[in-house]
Design an enzyme around this catalytic site. Sequence first.
Site, PDB file in Angstrom:
ATOM      1  N   LYS A  76       1.328  25.321  15.156  1.00  0.00           N
ATOM      2  CA  LYS A  76       0.848  24.612  13.970  1.00  0.00           C
ATOM      3  C   LYS A  76       0.291  25.623  12.991  1.00  0.00           C
ATOM      4  O   LYS A  76      -0.483  26.494  13.365  1.00  0.00           O
ATOM      5  CB  LYS A  76      -0.242  23.603  14.355  1.00  0.00           C
ATOM      6  CG  LYS A  76      -0.730  22.762  13.185  1.00  0.00           C
ATOM      7  CD  LYS A  76       0.339  21.790  12.741  1.00  0.00           C
ATOM      8  CE  LYS A  76       0.040  21.252  11.343  1.00  0.00           C
ATOM      9  NZ  LYS A  76       0.359  22.232  10.276  1.00  0.00           N
ATOM     10  N   SER A 127       2.934  18.801   8.607  1.00  0.00           N
ATOM     11  CA  SER A 127       1.508  18.907   8.287  1.00  0.00           C
ATOM     12  C   SER A 127       1.073  17.752   7.380  1.00  0.00           C
ATOM     13  O   SER A 127       0.486  17.941   6.314  1.00  0.00           O
ATOM     14  CB  SER A 127       1.189  20.253   7.625  1.00  0.00           C
ATOM     15  OG  SER A 127      -0.162  20.599   7.851  1.00  0.00           O
ATOM     16  N   SER A 169      -5.190  23.217   8.878  1.00  0.00           N
ATOM     17  CA  SER A 169      -4.339  22.191   9.498  1.00  0.00           C
ATOM     18  C   SER A 169      -4.079  22.401  10.983  1.00  0.00           C
ATOM     19  O   SER A 169      -3.425  21.557  11.604  1.00  0.00           O
ATOM     20  CB  SER A 169      -3.006  22.084   8.752  1.00  0.00           C
ATOM     21  OG  SER A 169      -3.180  21.358   7.557  1.00  0.00           O
ATOM     22  N   LYS A 190      -5.016  19.506  13.232  1.00  0.00           N
ATOM     23  CA  LYS A 190      -4.112  18.416  13.601  1.00  0.00           C
ATOM     24  C   LYS A 190      -3.704  18.484  15.070  1.00  0.00           C
ATOM     25  O   LYS A 190      -3.319  17.460  15.651  1.00  0.00           O
ATOM     26  CB  LYS A 190      -2.886  18.435  12.698  1.00  0.00           C
ATOM     27  CG  LYS A 190      -3.169  18.116  11.232  1.00  0.00           C
ATOM     28  CD  LYS A 190      -1.894  18.128  10.408  1.00  0.00           C
ATOM     29  CE  LYS A 190      -2.147  17.688   8.972  1.00  0.00           C
ATOM     30  NZ  LYS A 190      -2.799  18.734   8.163  1.00  0.00           N
TER      31      LYS A 190
END
Length: 477
Positions: free
Chosen positions: A417, A306, A62, A65
């Site tokens: 993140k 997320s 993730s 992203k």
Amino acid sequence: MRFSRFIIGLTSCIAFSVQAANVDEYITQLPAGANLALMVQKVGASAPAIDYHSQQMALPASTQKVITALAALIQLGPDFRFTTTLETKGNVENGVLKGDLVARFGADPTLKRQDIRNMVATLKKSGVNQIDGNVLIDTSIFASHDKAPGWPWNDMTQCFSAPPAAAIVDRNCFSVSLYSAPKPGDMAFIRVASYYPVTMFSQVRTLPRGSAEAQYCELDVVPGDLNRFTLTGCLPQRSEPLPLAFAVQDGASYAGAILKDELKQAGITWSGTLLRQTQVNEPGTVVASKQSAPLHDLLKIMLKKSDNMIADTVFRMIGHARFNVPGTWRAGSDAVRQILRQQAGVDIGNTIIADGSGLSRHNLIAPATMMQVLQYIAQHDNELNFISMLPLAGYDGSLQYRAGLHQAGVDGKVSAKTGSLQGVYNLAGFITTASGQRMAFVQYLSGYAVEPADQRNRRIPLVRFESRLYKDIYQNN
């Protein structure tokens, strides 16, 4: 001159060897066989403070992203909104719409059934009681598959992996209740709320309480056409129903059934058929519409929580907007690559981008490439307002309870993140050190596995590793 160059080169070698030795100490905290690629660099600096296998390709999970969000802000802008409309090219005469009603779905990942109800109410207030024509579900903004290359097949029915289609209602996720039968051996039964336009079949066998067979007779769901699902496996007898949730597989069919029901509830009849429109058509007169929140607000949710659905609809929308074609995975990938190179000066080279969420196991990126992205974000954060969208350690999002960072004493100091898949624990973001410096970092950790007996405590080595690493970064820079 030669002597000075020799000294500089020698100093660089010593610095690198010390780095490698220090990182090797952190790695001893991890399970055997784990793979680490790590890069730490002061914002604006020309060289990293730590460079450990920074060219090694890894699954971003993730952290992908971050790239999606940056490309979206550049291409679409922070004020972009997804739009859903009810349109027609016909005229209204005496309460009758002479022509088709088109529901043009614009891939809004936040659209709810109530929004469709409100649009139908607006249609009704405009004087339409009957439609002399068809009802068309327009999904032409996207094309090709709604599932990205490299998504694991066994995740497809899970709500976190719901297909990011053009037509999305209530996140294309629905819930059911599974009840065990009173008598062992009989089939368990399923209850589905009437407002979910899905069909569920049970082939689930009820087992006696405490049955040893339950360990290897697992529940499974088999999706079929038109959002029909068959649940198989076993369920031990229990006093309470088992709550389950599944991902809608056909967004257009699901949205169409909801619109059909809302028209019926509003007392609007029609003489034609419910059809899907996949080819791009000229828009008609808009009779009702719904817009999402601004993109910047959606990206904040996407990064903090997320959110895969937002990430992948945004990713496909980037391709649509960049090339003026229906959004596909390939268009999104090519667009992101082009945007980063041409407008951010970041050449992602041999990076593989298969989706926007990071769910795909086809994605590959090196820490050094992600570091370029982070450096651009930090140096342009005044206009992007990006770092504030990232989870803040100890406070919110996927870093609120990150034990390693808490033990490192960096709550409120790290904005990053997360990225997690099977055996993958990634972080990409920023840390403000004790001296007030902002450092960017990329941690790509994969191949993380523990003995079956240690599964309950499998994160303990990760906590030790991250607490020591980020404590040192915080205190020594």
